[in-house]
Motif scaffolding. Structure first.
Motif, mmCIF file in Angstrom:
data_model
loop_
_atom_site.group_PDB
_atom_site.id
_atom_site.type_symbol
_atom_site.label_atom_id
_atom_site.label_comp_id
_atom_site.label_asym_id
_atom_site.label_seq_id
_atom_site.Cartn_x
_atom_site.Cartn_y
_atom_site.Cartn_z
ATOM 1 N N VAL A 224 0.771 -1.198 -0.040
ATOM 2 C CA VAL A 224 -0.135 -0.013 -0.051
ATOM 3 C C VAL A 224 0.865 1.185 -0.174
ATOM 4 O O VAL A 224 0.411 2.357 -0.269
ATOM 5 C CB VAL A 224 -0.778 0.002 1.148
ATOM 6 C CG1 VAL A 224 -1.964 -1.042 0.995
ATOM 7 C CG2 VAL A 224 -0.319 -0.014 2.551
ATOM 8 N N SER A 225 1.995 1.365 0.548
ATOM 9 C CA SER A 225 2.915 2.326 0.512
ATOM 10 C C SER A 225 3.813 2.350 -0.648
ATOM 11 O O SER A 225 4.626 3.258 -0.779
ATOM 12 C CB SER A 225 3.754 2.595 2.001
ATOM 13 O OG SER A 225 4.631 1.216 1.916
ATOM 14 N N GLY B 87 -0.912 1.892 -9.993
ATOM 15 C CA GLY B 87 -1.199 3.358 -9.700
ATOM 16 C C GLY B 87 -2.543 3.851 -9.644
ATOM 17 O O GLY B 87 -3.509 2.874 -9.602
ATOM 18 N N ASP B 88 -2.587 4.883 -8.940
ATOM 19 C CA ASP B 88 -4.012 5.412 -8.434
ATOM 20 C C ASP B 88 -5.157 5.681 -9.791
ATOM 21 O O ASP B 88 -6.058 5.305 -9.586
ATOM 22 C CB ASP B 88 -3.834 6.789 -7.639
ATOM 23 C CG ASP B 88 -3.406 6.506 -6.259
ATOM 24 O OD1 ASP B 88 -2.968 5.177 -5.800
ATOM 25 O OD2 ASP B 88 -3.198 7.342 -5.238
ATOM 26 N N ASP B 89 -4.310 6.358 -10.748
ATOM 27 C CA ASP B 89 -5.201 6.513 -12.123
ATOM 28 C C ASP B 89 -5.755 5.252 -12.428
ATOM 29 O O ASP B 89 -7.056 4.992 -12.892
ATOM 30 C CB ASP B 89 -4.469 7.394 -12.960
ATOM 31 C CG ASP B 89 -4.126 8.919 -12.340
ATOM 32 O OD1 ASP B 89 -4.808 9.168 -11.369
ATOM 33 O OD2 ASP B 89 -2.887 9.377 -12.932
ATOM 34 N N GLY B 90 -4.719 4.221 -12.840
ATOM 35 C CA GLY B 90 -5.203 3.198 -13.515
ATOM 36 C C GLY B 90 -6.226 2.243 -12.498
ATOM 37 O O GLY B 90 -7.231 1.583 -12.969
ATOM 38 N N ALA B 91 -6.118 2.267 -11.039
ATOM 39 C CA ALA B 91 -7.114 1.515 -10.217
ATOM 40 C C ALA B 91 -8.478 2.156 -10.348
ATOM 41 O O ALA B 91 -9.473 1.560 -10.392
ATOM 42 C CB ALA B 91 -6.533 1.622 -8.825
ATOM 43 N N SER B 92 -8.330 3.606 -10.390
ATOM 44 C CA SER B 92 -9.629 4.304 -10.509
ATOM 45 C C SER B 92 -10.310 4.069 -11.598
ATOM 46 O O SER B 92 -11.726 3.924 -11.838
ATOM 47 C CB SER B 92 -9.326 5.825 -10.432
ATOM 48 O OG SER B 92 -8.789 6.231 -8.978
ATOM 49 N N SER C 162 -11.253 1.936 -5.525
ATOM 50 C CA SER C 162 -10.993 2.987 -4.794
ATOM 51 C C SER C 162 -9.546 3.006 -4.175
ATOM 52 O O SER C 162 -9.237 2.071 -3.063
ATOM 53 C CB SER C 162 -12.071 3.274 -3.984
ATOM 54 O OG SER C 162 -11.478 4.376 -3.111
ATOM 55 N N PRO C 163 -8.469 3.651 -4.687
ATOM 56 C CA PRO C 163 -6.846 3.674 -3.982
ATOM 57 C C PRO C 163 -7.086 3.888 -2.470
ATOM 58 O O PRO C 163 -6.694 3.222 -1.628
ATOM 59 C CB PRO C 163 -6.398 4.760 -4.777
ATOM 60 C CG PRO C 163 -7.170 4.772 -6.045
ATOM 61 C CD PRO C 163 -8.370 4.611 -5.808
ATOM 62 N N ARG C 164 -7.793 4.840 -1.927
ATOM 63 C CA ARG C 164 -8.048 5.366 -0.746
ATOM 64 C C ARG C 164 -8.615 4.121 0.252
ATOM 65 O O ARG C 164 -8.157 3.874 1.213
ATOM 66 C CB ARG C 164 -8.922 6.595 -0.365
ATOM 67 C CG ARG C 164 -8.804 7.205 0.782
ATOM 68 C CD ARG C 164 -9.539 8.424 0.913
ATOM 69 N NE ARG C 164 -8.556 9.449 0.320
ATOM 70 C CZ ARG C 164 -9.023 10.846 0.114
ATOM 71 N NH1 ARG C 164 -10.040 11.005 0.668
ATOM 72 N NH2 ARG C 164 -8.163 11.681 -0.432
ATOM 73 N N LEU C 165 -9.705 3.728 -0.256
ATOM 74 C CA LEU C 165 -10.515 2.740 0.409
ATOM 75 C C LEU C 165 -9.505 1.368 0.636
ATOM 76 O O LEU C 165 -9.594 0.887 1.743
ATOM 77 C CB LEU C 165 -11.915 2.380 -0.217
ATOM 78 C CG LEU C 165 -12.793 1.158 0.476
ATOM 79 C CD1 LEU C 165 -12.884 1.649 2.110
ATOM 80 C CD2 LEU C 165 -13.873 1.113 -0.189
ATOM 81 N N THR C 166 -9.170 1.078 -0.443
ATOM 82 C CA THR C 166 -8.127 -0.235 -0.459
ATOM 83 C C THR C 166 -7.119 -0.010 0.297
ATOM 84 O O THR C 166 -6.743 -0.853 1.196
ATOM 85 C CB THR C 166 -7.654 -0.468 -1.775
ATOM 86 O OG1 THR C 166 -8.724 -0.671 -2.652
ATOM 87 C CG2 THR C 166 -6.728 -1.815 -1.814
ATOM 88 N N ARG C 167 -6.456 1.234 0.254
ATOM 89 C CA ARG C 167 -5.175 1.407 1.321
ATOM 90 C C ARG C 167 -5.660 1.268 2.650
ATOM 91 O O ARG C 167 -4.859 0.938 3.535
ATOM 92 C CB ARG C 167 -4.425 2.513 1.191
ATOM 93 C CG ARG C 167 -3.618 2.692 -0.129
ATOM 94 C CD ARG C 167 -2.697 3.758 -0.148
ATOM 95 N NE ARG C 167 -2.105 3.765 -1.642
ATOM 96 C CZ ARG C 167 -2.417 4.495 -2.593
ATOM 97 N NH1 ARG C 167 -3.270 5.326 -2.445
ATOM 98 N NH2 ARG C 167 -1.783 4.458 -3.787
#
Length: 734
Positions: free
Chosen positions: A139-140, A275-280, A285-290
Motif C-alpha cells: 500500500v505504501s 497506480g491510483d489513476d489506473g486503479a480508479s 478505490s485507492p483510498r478505501l483499499t489502502r
C-alpha cells in the motif's frame, strides 16, 4: 511509473520495464529503492501454456519445501529447553497431547505449559508480522515499509506500557485493542508524512523519528513506574516465551480473520500497484483499499505486540525473502500468493531466530534473551543489504525550505540570543533539581564559604551540567559536519549508527571489565564509533555519500548496534533492565569533571580546525565536482572531516551515553536562523546543541524529582516533533 493495461492482461501479468517493481514491491521513483520484481516470461499476455504450468509447479514446490522446513524447525524448537527431556519422552507427550489424553512423566507438563505455547506464539506472531509487512509494503509502494519502520510496533508498545504503568490489568482481547489503537495512530502519522511512492527515505526517517519519540515516552513510564511495569523492558525487546496457550488461543481467530481479509483484498492490491489513476479507471478505490489494508496490517501487528512484544524487522525480512524467491517463481508476485507466502516466511524467520538463539547461547540464556534481539540484528543486516543494492538519485533535500540567505545582522542577533539563552539555561539548571538553591548559595560555593549540604548538591550537579553542555555542543557540531560531508541534510551521527557504535564499544568494555577506568571506556567508545563509521561510510560510498543510501545503511547499522548493546546487557545482567534502559537513553547522572574533560578537549581541538576548514565545508556540501575543480581532494577531505565528527561523537557518548536527535535538530535550526555558510552554522549549532541537552537534562532532573529521567529520552521527546514538523514542511506536493 505508468503500466500498460488492457482487458486481456491482469495487473499481476502486465508487462513492466526492467526497472519497475513487481505488484508486491514498489514502483521505481527518482529517490526510491528499486526492487526488480519477477516479470512475465511470455510477453503481454503473461504466462500461458507450459510456462504457466511451470510457474505453478515451482510455486507448489516452494510451498511444500517451506512447509517441510517449518515442520523441521518446529521439531527442533520443541526439543530445545532448560529441562533435560529426551526426544522419546517428548514424542510420547506430543502424541498424548494430540490425542487428548493426559500425558505422564516430566515431559507432559513442560510441553504443555512452556514449549508448545512458545512454538504456537512463534508461529502466530511470525505469520502476523510477515503478512503485515507484505501488505504495508504494497500500500505504501515501498519495500522498506514494515511495522517497525512505520512505528506501528512502537505505538502499540507505548499503549500497552501506558496501561500497565497506571496499574490497569486488561484481558488479552482488550490489551490487543489498546495496542491496535496505539499502532494505528502511529501508522497514520508516518504514512501522512510519507506519501506513497515518494521513496523509502522519508518513510524510514519519519518512522524512525516517531518511533524514537514513542520509545522515549515508553522509557519514561518504565522508569517512573518501575514497580508497575516490572518485566516490560525485556518484553519490549520481543519475547515469545509463554506460560500457557490462553493468549494464543484467544488471538489466533483475529489473525485468521485479518489474513483472510488481506487475501480477499489481493486482487485490489494487484490493481493498486498499477497506480491510483489506473486503479480508479477499473473501479478500485485507492483510498478505501489502502485504508482497509492498513487497518488489517496494524491489527496483525497489534496482535503480535500483545503476545510477544515488539519483535523487530520480521515484517521487513519476510517479504524481502519472498520477493527474492519470486524471481524464480513469478506466481508469488500476485498478492493472493505473496501475502500468505510472506506469512509463512515470517514464521520461518521468527522460529529460526529462536532456534538459533538457544543453539548459540544455550537453553538457559535463550530463556533470558528476548528473541526480538536476534530478529532485530538480522533484520538490520537485511536493511543494510537492501540499501547497499539500492539505486537512488540524489539527497532527500529536506532543508530546501530553509535555504535562505541571512544577513550579518541576523547572525549576530542569533548568536547573542542563543548565548543568552544558554547562560540562562545553565543558571536555571544550577538552581533547579531535587534540592532547589538560590544564587547566593552558588556564589558562596564558588568562594568556598558554604555548608556541606549545599556543597554536596553543587559538587554533583555542576559536573552534570557541564557534561550536558559539552556533549550537546559536540553532537551538534558533529551533526553539522556529517550533513555537509554527506550532502544529506537528514544525516546525523545517531541516525548514521556512529552513536550506536560508540555505545557498543563502551558497553562491551563495561561488560568485560566492570571496574574499567573512564579512560578505557572512552577509548572503547572511540574505537566503536570509528569502526562503525568505516562500515557505514564504506557501504554508502558505492555511488556517493550524498545519496539516501547513507541514511538507510546508517539506520540499519544503528538498529544492529542497539540489538548488540541489549544482548550484552541481558546476557551479563538479565535482571537489570533499568541499567540497559538508562545507558541506551543517555544520562548525566554521577558525572565528574574528569569524565567530561575528554569532551572539552575534543571541542578545543576540533572547533579551530573546523573554523579553518569552513569554506571547504561549504564547497564539499555543494556537489561532487566543484571541490575537485577548485583543487580540493574530496576523498581525503571527507575522511579528515568524518574523523573529526567521529571523535566528537565518541567522546560525547562516553560522557553521557546514547543521545539522539541533537546532531540533527541543532544544525537544521542553525541553518534556518543564519543560512548555509558554515562559518555561521558551526557556532550557532554548537550553542543550540548545548542549549537543547542542558534544557533536557534540567527537565529530566526536575520533572519527576526525586526520580530522574535520562537526558536521551527527553531529547527524543523534544527533538522528534521538530524533525516530524520538518518532514511535514518539506512534504512533496506531487
Amino acid at each position: 511509473m505508468k503500466f500498460r493495461h488492457t482487458s486481456a492482461t491482469t495487473p499481476a501479468e502486465a508487462p513492466r520495464p526492467a526497472e519497475a517493481a513487481s505488484p508486491a514491491g514498489a514502483p521505481a521513483t527518482n529517490a526510491s529503492l528499486v526492487t526488480t520484481g519477477p516479470t512475465s516470461p511470455t510477453g503481454p499476455t503473461g504466462p500461458t501454456g507450459s510456462t504457466g504450468s511451470t510457474n505453478g509447479a515451482r510455486t507448489a514446490l516452494l510451498a511444500v519445501a517451506a512447509l517441510l522446513a517449518l515442520v523441521l524447525l518446529a521439531a527442533v524448537h520443541v526439543s530445545q529447553g532448560t529441562a533435560g527431556i529426551g526426544p522419546h519422552a517428548l514424542w510420547q507427550a506430543v502424541t498424548s497431547w494430540m490425542s487428548g489424553r493426559s500425558g505422564t512423566g516430566d515431559a507432559a507438563p513442560v510441553l504443555v505449559a512452556s514449549r508448545l505455547p512458545r512454538l504456537a506464539a512463534g508461529l502466530l506472531v511470525g505469520c502476523a508480522l510477515g503478512a503485515a509487512g507484505a501488505a504495508l509494503q504494497s500500500v505504501s509502494r515501498n519495500v522498506l515499509a514494515s511495522p517497525d519502520t512505520l512505528a506501528v510496533n512502537a505505538g502499540a508498545y507505548l499503549a500497552v506500557v501506558a496501561v500497565a504503568a497506571f496499574g490497569i490489568s486488561l484481558p488479552v482481547l482488550s490489551a490487543g485493542g489498546t495496542a491496535f489503537a496505539g499502532g494505528l495512530l502511529a501508522a497514520g502519522i508516518v504514512l501522512g508524512l510519507s506519501r506513497a511512492g515518494t521513496g523509502p527515505i522519508r518513510l524510514v526517517l519519519a518512522g524512525s523519528a516517531l518511533a524514537l519519540a514513542l520509545s522515549g515516552l515508553s522509557g519514561m513510564l518504565l522508569l517512573l513506574r518501575a514497580q508497575q511495569t516490572t518485566g516490560l523492558f525485556a518484553w519490549g525487546n520481543g519475547s515469545i516465551a509463554q506460560t500457557g496457550m490462553g493468549a494464543v488461543e484467544q488471538l489466533a481467530p483475529v489473525v485468521a480473520a485479518a489474513l483472510l481479509g488481506l487475501l480477499l483484498l489481493g486482487r485490489r492490491l494487484d490493481i493498486l500497484a498499477l497506480g491510483d489513476d489506473g486503479a480508479s479507471v477499473v473501479g478500485v478505490s485507492p483510498r478505501l483499499t489502502r485504508g482497509i489494508a492498513v487497518l488489517l496490517s496494524v491489527l496483525l501487528a497489534a496482535v503480535a505486540v500483545t503476545i510477544a512484544g515488539p519483535i523487530g524487522f520480521v515484517g521487513l525480512c519476510a517479504p524481502a525473502i519472498v520477493r527474492l524467491v519470486a524471481a524464480w517463481a513469478p506466481g508469488l508476485a500476485r498478492h493472493r500468493a505473496f501475502v500468505p507466502a510472506s506469512a509463512l516466511a515470517g514464521a520461518l524467520v521468527l522460529l529460526g531466530a529462536d532456534v538459533l538463539l538457544r543453539a548459540l547461547f544455550g537453553a538457559q540464556a535463550g530463556a533470558a534473551v528476548p528473541t526480538g534481539i536476534v530478529t532485530t540484528f538480522f533484520g538490520a543486516v537485511v536493511l543494510v543489504a537492501l540499501a547497499y543494492r539500492a539505486r537512488d538519485a540524489g539527497a532527500a533535500g529536506a532543508t530546501t525550505a530553509f535555504a535562505r540567505l541571512r544577513g550579518r545582522r541576523a547572525f549576530v542577533l542569533t548568536l547573542v540570543l542563543t548565548s543568552t539563552g544558554l547562560v540562562a539555561a545553565v543558571v536555571t539548571a544550577t538552581l533547579l533539581g531535587d534540592t532547589p538553591l538560590l544564587l547566593g548559595d552558588v556564589t558562596n560555593w564558588l568562594t568556598g564559604d558554604v555548608g556541606q549540604a549545599v556543597a554536596f548538591v553543587l559538587d554533583t550537579r555542576v559536573p552534570r551540567i557541564a557534561a550536558a553542555l559539552l556533549a550537546g555542543a559536540a553532537l551538534a557540531t558533529a551533526g553539522a559536519v556529517v550533513q555537509a560531508v554527506s550532502r544529506n541534510p537528514l544525516a546525523e551521527p545517531a541516525i548514521l549508527g556512529v552513536v550506536g557504535g560508540a555505545g557498543v564499544g563502551a558497553v562491551l568494555t563495561l561488560t568485560l571489565v566492570p571496574l574499567a577506568s573512564f579512560v578505557l571506556v572512552s577509548g572503547s567508545a572511540l574505537a566503536g564509533a570509528a569502526l562503525t563509521a568505516v562500515l557505514v561510510f564504506g557501504l554508502a560510498a558505492r555511488r556517493g555519500l550524498e545519496q539516501n543510501r547513507l541514511v538507510l545503511v546508517g539506520i540499519g547499522v544503528s538498529a544492529g548496534t542497539s540489538a548488540l548493546v541489549s544482548l550484552l546487557i541481558v546476557l551479563t545482567d538479565p535482571h537489570n533492565g533499568t541499567k540497559a534502559l538508562v545507558w541506551l537513553s543517555g544520562s548525566t547522572y554521577g558525572r565528574t569533571f574528569p569524565e567530561v574533560l575528554p569532551v572539552a578537549a575534543a571541542l578545543l581541538l576540533c572547533l579551530p580546525i573546523l573554523v579553518t576548514l569552513r569554506r571547504t565545508l561549504d564547497l564539499i556540501g555543494l556537489d561532487a565536482d566543484t571541490p575537485r575543480l577548485l583543487g580540493i581532494r574530496p576523498g581525503a577531505t571527507r575522511l579528515g572531516l568524518l574523523s573529526i565528527a567521529v571523535l566528537l561523537t565518541a567522546t560525547a557518548v562516553a560522557a553521557v551515553g546514547v543521545v539522539g536527535f541533537v546532531g540533527l535538530v541543532a544544525p537544521h535550526a542553525a541553518r534556518a536562523l543564519v543560512g548555509q555558510r558554515h562559518a555561521r552554522v558551526l557556532p550557532v549549532a554548537a550553542l543550540l546543541g548545548a542549549l537543547l541537552v542542558t534544557v533536557a537534562d534540567t527537565i529530566g532532573r526536575t520533572l519527576a524529582a526525586p526520580a530522574q529521567l535520562p537526558v536521551g529520552l527527553v531529547t527524543a521527546v523534544l527533538g522528534a516533533p521538530y524533525f516530524t514538523w520538518l518532514l511535514w514542511r518539506t512534504k512533496p506536493t506531487a
